[in-house]
Design an enzyme around this catalytic site. Structure first.
Site, short mmCIF file in Angstrom:
data_model
loop_
_atom_site.label_atom_id
_atom_site.label_comp_id
_atom_site.label_asym_id
_atom_site.label_seq_id
_atom_site.Cartn_x
_atom_site.Cartn_y
_atom_site.Cartn_z
N LYS A 47 0.88 -1.17 0.00
CA LYS A 47 0.00 0.00 0.00
C LYS A 47 0.92 1.22 0.00
O LYS A 47 1.47 1.60 1.03
CB LYS A 47 -0.92 0.00 1.22
CG LYS A 47 -1.93 1.13 1.20
CD LYS A 47 -2.89 1.01 2.36
CE LYS A 47 -4.02 2.02 2.31
NZ LYS A 47 -3.65 3.39 2.04
N GLU A 92 -0.88 4.54 -8.16
CA GLU A 92 -0.51 5.47 -7.10
C GLU A 92 0.78 6.18 -7.51
O GLU A 92 1.70 5.54 -8.02
CB GLU A 92 -0.29 4.66 -5.81
CG GLU A 92 -0.06 5.50 -4.58
CD GLU A 92 -1.33 5.82 -3.78
OE1 GLU A 92 -2.45 5.55 -4.27
OE2 GLU A 92 -1.20 6.37 -2.68
N ARG A 127 -3.52 8.78 -5.33
CA ARG A 127 -4.13 7.96 -6.37
C ARG A 127 -4.18 8.69 -7.70
O ARG A 127 -4.46 9.89 -7.73
CB ARG A 127 -5.56 7.63 -5.91
CG ARG A 127 -6.30 6.59 -6.72
CD ARG A 127 -6.01 5.23 -6.17
NE ARG A 127 -6.81 4.19 -6.80
CZ ARG A 127 -7.85 3.61 -6.23
NH1 ARG A 127 -8.26 4.00 -5.04
NH2 ARG A 127 -8.48 2.62 -6.85
P1 AMP Z 1 -7.29 4.74 2.14
O1 AMP Z 1 -6.91 6.07 1.51
O2 AMP Z 1 -6.69 4.53 3.50
O3 AMP Z 1 -8.78 4.46 2.06
O4 AMP Z 1 -6.61 3.57 1.27
C1 AMP Z 1 -6.88 3.36 -0.06
C2 AMP Z 1 -5.86 4.07 -0.90
O5 AMP Z 1 -4.61 3.40 -0.87
C3 AMP Z 1 -6.19 4.06 -2.37
O6 AMP Z 1 -7.12 5.06 -2.69
C4 AMP Z 1 -4.85 4.31 -3.02
O7 AMP Z 1 -4.64 5.71 -3.14
C5 AMP Z 1 -3.86 3.79 -2.00
N1 AMP Z 1 -3.06 2.65 -2.48
C6 AMP Z 1 -1.73 2.53 -2.30
N2 AMP Z 1 -1.28 1.38 -2.82
C7 AMP Z 1 -2.35 0.74 -3.37
C8 AMP Z 1 -2.52 -0.50 -4.06
N3 AMP Z 1 -1.50 -1.35 -4.27
N4 AMP Z 1 -3.78 -0.82 -4.46
C9 AMP Z 1 -4.82 0.01 -4.22
N5 AMP Z 1 -4.72 1.18 -3.58
C10 AMP Z 1 -3.49 1.55 -3.15
#
Ligand code: AMP
Length: 555
Positions: free
Chosen positions: A251, A301, A256
């Site tokens: 992650k 990302e 994004r």
């Molecule tokens: P959150 O912002 O905590 O809801 O986490 C989701 C966000 O993690 C997504 O919107 C992406 O911007 C980010 N992200 C980072 N790495 C990944 C990945 N490998 N797959 C999907 N999302 C990712």
């Protein structure tokens, strides 16, 4: 061909406000949809949800409370203190401005002439005014609209220009109303909404081409779609219990992007679906050089890396993303890197209904070389191995891992159990700032504390959960006061209401039950970690998530 009056729209809104119950509301909305011609039908589904333009549209109204009040002052010959008084009396911006319209000396003779199409055309004109001197021109156009409108129309025009209609009609009701009005399959409407991101297009397709028309809708490069979202997993075991066939990815700690290629043209959109292509030329060039395909839509990302190879703070990335000038200079200062993790469309084919495993194969197929910016994916379901990947990701300075279901479709805009995120504890909440309080003494000119709210998406409203003040630095106090000053809806004493637009990332010690706030919860020792400039109100944390976090603390 009909030419529906804006007054009819206003009456529909007013009826909806008087009732509760989504079935009755859906009925009213679907009856109204049926009465509209095609052009109106491409506009009204947005209006009724309190949106002026489709989410993918490049147009933005650019009108905050400050400009709205300027227009009200000019149109109705009043001043800020009168507006504040009316706001206090009615508790609603639309109803407050309606009072001035009702009391104006000369009632308008042309109320009958204000049609939905005319209002929309004026909104487009307002949105087109950008650059120096544009604010005055926007206000002038708004004054013209107010002068043509009856009091009830003024009520809904005022709320609409701020995109704060708040009559309780969200995407669910619009989806059901389209299905009911034109006797089409609700699931097909849902899919078409995901693909087009435009309820106006979906409604006109549903009426003119029925189920087959809806089925024929595809993604197309150049029109951004909402991004698929992730849910939190309690840990690796919990994620594996939910996903039989997992794919593990880091992650990444960045922001994004959705990348669209159509021939030679590359467009890159942020999480809020803003076109950010111009500010990140190195990403455009890496996409051109390292990925093949005539046209595609990718999800990924973008991160900024420090000299020591660790990701830089999120604020640094945003300094790049919002930049229109001195792009090259900043490019050297804060270089960006891309990690693509999904593909939604390739050379004329929409891929979102394919399982992730097949999409991934297609994605790997467009890599020109080993240096292609494709995120590494690990196929393993051993908790120990996954824990190692997790620790590697943290060690590299990233946020944790994503565990994705290889059998799952890509569902734009949906947060489900097919993408699970695992991060270290110390969860933060992303909350909407709905109000604040002026400081005291030497800080009387600064906003000293902020009221926070979470989302209740089912009922399309915001629920307050607490306030933050302590812990803000002097620089932050100044920066935030500037930022919020154009969002002030009204003031009572030292208390201020904001147009909900800004999301804070908030840390806290504990979530408690509380009757003090309408969410039923309160935060103990909340602290602002920063702005989530990549998030809009709709991306803020929900009451369900607050409940989840509250329930988790006992385990
Ligand atoms: P959150 O912002 O905590 O809801 O986490 C989701 C966000 O993690 C997504 O919107 C992406 O911007 C980010 N992200 C980072 N790495 C990944 C990945 N490998 N797959 C999907 N999302 C990712």
């Amino acid at each position: 061909m009909s030419d529906t009056r804006f007054l009819d729209f206003a009456k529909v809104c007013s009826r909806i406000e008087e009732i509760s119950g989504s079935i009755a509301i859906t009925e009213i909305v679907s009856d109204f949809f049926r009465r509209l011609d095609d052009e109106e039908l491409s506009i009204v589904p947005h209006f009724i949800m309190g949106k002026v333009f489709a989410e993918w549209s490049p147009y933005e109204m650019g009108i905050g409370p400050g400009l709205l009040y300027d227009a009200v002052k000019q149109a109705f010959d009043t001043d800020k203190s009168e507006i504040n008084k009316a706001l206090r009396r009615t508790g609603d911006i639309g109803k407050a401005i309606e009072i001035f319209a009702a009391n104006r000396r000369q009632q308008t003779l042309f109320a009958e002439d204000l049609t939905i199409k005319k209002v929309y055309a004026s909104f487009v004109e307002i949105a087109k005014k950008v650059g120096p001197g544009s604010q005055k021109k926007k206000v002038r156009l708004l004054v013209d609209l107010f002068l043509q409108a009856s009091p009830l129309e003024v009520r809904y025009l005022s709320r609409l220009v701020l995109e704060e209609l708040r009559i309780g009609v969200g995407e669910g009701i619009v989806r059901d109303a389209i299905a009911k009005a034109f006797e089409v399959d609700v699931e097909l409407v849902e899919r078409a909404l995901m693909l087009t991101n435009d309820p106006g297009i979906v409604a006109t397709y549903a009426r003119n081409y029925g189920n087959d028309g809806l089925k024929s809708i595809e993604l197309f490069p150049g029109r951004p779609v909402k991004m698929m979202l992730a849910q939190v997993a309690a840990g690796i075991e919990d994620a594996l219990a939910n996903i039989q066939s997992p794919a593990i990815e880091w992650k990444f700690d960045g922001t994004r992007v959705q990348i669209h290629k159509d021939g030679d043209e590359i467009r890159i959109y942020s999480r809020k679906l803003e076109n950010v292509t111009e500010s990140i030329p190195e990403i455009v060039s890496v996409v051109k050089k390292k990925l093949s395909g005539d046209s595609f839509i990718l999800d990924g990302e973008v991160i900024a890396i420090d000299d020591d190879g660790k990701p830089r703070p999120f604020q640094d990335i945003l300094r790049r993303f919002r930049r229109k000038h001195r792009v090259e200079e900043m490019r050297n200062l804060i270089p960006l890197h891309l990690h693509v993790f999904d593909i939604l469309y390739l050379d004329g084919k929409t891929l979102i209904d394919l399982p992730l495993s097949e999409r991934r194969e297609i994605l790997e197929g467009i890599a020109v070389s080993d240096e292609a910016p494709i995120a590494k994916q690990y196929l393993c379901n051993d908790a120990g191995m996954i824990d190692r990947i997790y620790n590697e990701a943290l060690h590299a300075g990233h946020e944790g891992i994503m565990v994705k279901n290889r059998d799952s479709r890509y569902t734009p805009g949906k947060r489900g159990k097919n993408w699970l995120k695992i991060k270290p504890l110390m969860e933060t909440l992303d909350l909407v700032v709905v109000g604040g309080e002026w400081g005291e003494g030497k800080r009387a000119n600064l906003i000293g504390s902020y009221r926070l709210a979470c989302l209740d998406p089912a009922r399309d409203r915001l629920l307050e959960i607490g306030r933050v003040g302590t812990g803000l630095t002097d620089e932050q106090l100044i920066e935030f006061t500037e930022l919020f000053s154009d969002l002030i809806l009204s003031e009572t004493g030292s208390s201020i209401e904001f147009k909900p637009e800004i999301v804070f990332e908030v840390a806290y010690e504990e979530i408690q039950k509380s009757t003090k706030y309408d969410s039923g919860y309160a935060l103990r020792f909340p602290r602002v970690l920063g702005l989530r400039e990549d998030k809009s109100v709709a991306d803020a944390d929900t009451i369900e998530r607050v409940e989840q976090l509250y329930n988790k603390k006992g385990c």
